[in-house]
Enzyme design. Structure first.
Site, PDB file in Angstrom:
ATOM      1  N   LYS A 269       5.575  70.350 -37.025  1.00  0.00           N
ATOM      2  CA  LYS A 269       7.297  70.846 -37.310  1.00  0.00           C
ATOM      3  C   LYS A 269       7.059  72.584 -37.245  1.00  0.00           C
ATOM      4  CE  LYS A 269      10.805  70.950 -40.377  1.00  0.00           C
ATOM      5  NZ  LYS A 269      10.876  72.122 -41.456  1.00  0.00           N
TER       6      LYS A 269
ATOM      7  N   LYS B 103      -0.778  70.110 -30.757  1.00  0.00           N
ATOM      8  CA  LYS B 103      -0.655  69.091 -31.695  1.00  0.00           C
ATOM      9  C   LYS B 103       0.698  69.077 -32.111  1.00  0.00           C
ATOM     10  CE  LYS B 103      -1.597  69.106 -36.254  1.00  0.00           C
ATOM     11  NZ  LYS B 103      -2.348  69.132 -37.548  1.00  0.00           N
TER      12      LYS B 103
ATOM     13  N   LYS C 299      -4.372  78.533 -40.802  1.00  0.00           N
ATOM     14  CA  LYS C 299      -3.372  78.777 -41.730  1.00  0.00           C
ATOM     15  C   LYS C 299      -3.324  80.306 -42.186  1.00  0.00           C
ATOM     16  CE  LYS C 299      -2.042  74.285 -43.353  1.00  0.00           C
ATOM     17  NZ  LYS C 299      -1.610  73.473 -44.386  1.00  0.00           N
TER      18      LYS C 299
HETATM   19  P1  AMP Z   1       0.143  67.254 -42.654  1.00  0.00           P
HETATM   20  O1  AMP Z   1       1.436  67.680 -41.995  1.00  0.00           O
HETATM   21  O2  AMP Z   1      -0.908  68.270 -42.295  1.00  0.00           O
HETATM   22  O3  AMP Z   1       0.288  67.391 -44.412  1.00  0.00           O
HETATM   23  O4  AMP Z   1      -0.288  66.031 -42.157  1.00  0.00           O
HETATM   24  C1  AMP Z   1      -0.154  64.870 -42.831  1.00  0.00           C
HETATM   25  C2  AMP Z   1      -0.865  63.692 -42.125  1.00  0.00           C
HETATM   26  O5  AMP Z   1      -0.478  63.524 -40.796  1.00  0.00           O
HETATM   27  C3  AMP Z   1      -2.408  63.926 -41.804  1.00  0.00           C
HETATM   28  O6  AMP Z   1      -2.993  62.714 -41.992  1.00  0.00           O
HETATM   29  C4  AMP Z   1      -2.668  64.268 -40.468  1.00  0.00           C
HETATM   30  O7  AMP Z   1      -3.765  63.829 -40.043  1.00  0.00           O
HETATM   31  C5  AMP Z   1      -1.498  63.641 -39.678  1.00  0.00           C
HETATM   32  N1  AMP Z   1      -0.868  64.465 -38.784  1.00  0.00           N
HETATM   33  C6  AMP Z   1       0.001  65.392 -38.627  1.00  0.00           C
HETATM   34  N2  AMP Z   1       0.147  65.688 -37.515  1.00  0.00           N
HETATM   35  C7  AMP Z   1      -0.333  65.088 -36.513  1.00  0.00           C
HETATM   36  C8  AMP Z   1      -0.575  64.835 -35.277  1.00  0.00           C
HETATM   37  N3  AMP Z   1       0.122  65.734 -34.319  1.00  0.00           N
HETATM   38  N4  AMP Z   1      -1.159  63.923 -34.647  1.00  0.00           N
HETATM   39  C9  AMP Z   1      -1.866  62.882 -35.449  1.00  0.00           C
HETATM   40  N5  AMP Z   1      -1.704  62.906 -36.704  1.00  0.00           N
HETATM   41  C10 AMP Z   1      -0.916  63.981 -37.390  1.00  0.00           C
END
Ligand code: AMP
Length: 322
Positions: free
Chosen positions: A187, A184, A104
């Protein structure tokens, strides 16, 4: 989860789906972490809408307010208070080593703020306030959870055994790759399928999706084991059909176009009901607000109890007397 915009298939398969399953056996807490979301650029006027939409998406995906306490982090100011207290037992070196902080900081060079650095300590507070025993995470959050355990151990060693060390539970699909087949799904990288996208939008995105790079012609046999779309079939398509796709790809009976079409169908089957429920709930915003308000009230009560004990043990607060 952070309210940082529309949620995608990675969030759904990597997180929400396992939350829906776990709420059957656990007293579950799902937190919309708006304090965390302030660490990257955002528009204040947009934030309430994003929080609301995320709550809506959770409810539409099957988070059941009877089984899960769904709440917004900023409705419980104890999160930031506990974060401060935990800061005092957290070494800076540990935070500097966090992969997400490094990523980040690279992405937001113009504003590498203290909040971004301290992000995992606030996360520790989110969990420790409620004595969370298991935390369902995607692979990307395992490192943070290990640090949460370390912080709890350090605090307990200094102030007496009280905070519960949480264990990570990896979701069935801990790492969903994006349509580029490399990074991964996220967005910010634009390689995602949105949870609320229509079948047509999904079909159009899948047309350009990366498959087996060695399969250049329709008649070339494919290698499902290196194809990201085959992995997605594994999470979304019934097992007997997955076996057929595997065989059909290897023997070139089906092409990438056919496989993509089948994936559109599987995604429609899984996401269609979520889209419908989202649409229905959107017209009843009061219901959504009632759920998160009630969740916040329950959390404030639990958090007040935890904070009373934490403050006592740390020798601070209105109950502390010489
Ligand atoms: P975030 O978007 O970082 O707030 O992620 C929210 C949740 O979604 C967390 O538990 C992440 O581990 C999961 N997550 C986000 N992107 C992925 C991805 N590409 N694959 C698996 N889990 C994801």
């Amino acid at each position: 989860m952070q309210p940082t915009g529309s949620i995608h298939l990675g969030n759904y398969l990597g997180a929400i789906e396992s939350w829906v399953r776990l709420q059957e056996t656990y007293d579950s807490f799902v937190c919309i972490v708006d304090y965390h979301a302030l660490t990257i650029p955002y528009e204040p006027a947009e934030m309430p809408k994003r929080v609301f939409e995320l709550a809506l998406a959770f409810l539409a995906s099957g988070i059941d307010p009877e089984r899960t306490t769904l709440f917004v982090q900023s409705a419980v100011p104890a999160h930031t208070e506990l974060c401060w207290l935990l800061n005092t037992v957290t070494p800076m070196g540990d935070l500097g080593r966090m992969t997400q902080f490094k990523e980040k900081s690279d992405q937001h060079k113009a504003n590498v703020n203290v909040g971004l650095f301290d992000y995992p300590v606030l996360q520790a507070a989110d969990i420790l306030l409620y004595h969370g025993q298991v935390v369902p995470v995607g692979e990307d959050q395992v490192q943070h959870l290990e640090l949460v355990r370390e912080i709890a151990r350090k605090w307990n060693a200094r102030f007496g055994e009280y905070l519960v060390e949480p264990k990570p539970v990896l979701s069935k699909t801990p790492r969903v790759l994006g349509l580029d087949g490399k990074a991964k799904m996220s967005k910010s990288l634009g390689n995602h399928i949105g949870l609320l996208e229509t079948d047509e939008q999904i079909a159009s995105k899948l047309r350009g999706a990366f498959t087996d790079p060695q399969r250049l012609r329709r008649t070339d046999p494919g290698r499902p084991e290196v194809c990201n779309l085959f992995t997605l079939h594994g999470s979304l398509t019934p097992p007997d059909q997955v076996a057929e796709i595997d065989e059909g790809c290897r023997s070139a009976k089906i092409g990438c176009g056919d496989c993509k079409q089948l994936l559109v169908t599987s995604l429609g089957r899984r996401l269609g009901p979520i889209r419908d429920k989202y649409g229905a709930l959107e017209s009843r915003p009061d219901e959504v607000h009632q759920v998160i308000d009630a969740g916040g009230a329950r959390c404030r009560a639990i958090a007040a109890e935890t904070m009373g004990e934490v403050r006592d043990r740390m020798g601070i607060g209105s109950r502390a007397r010489p």
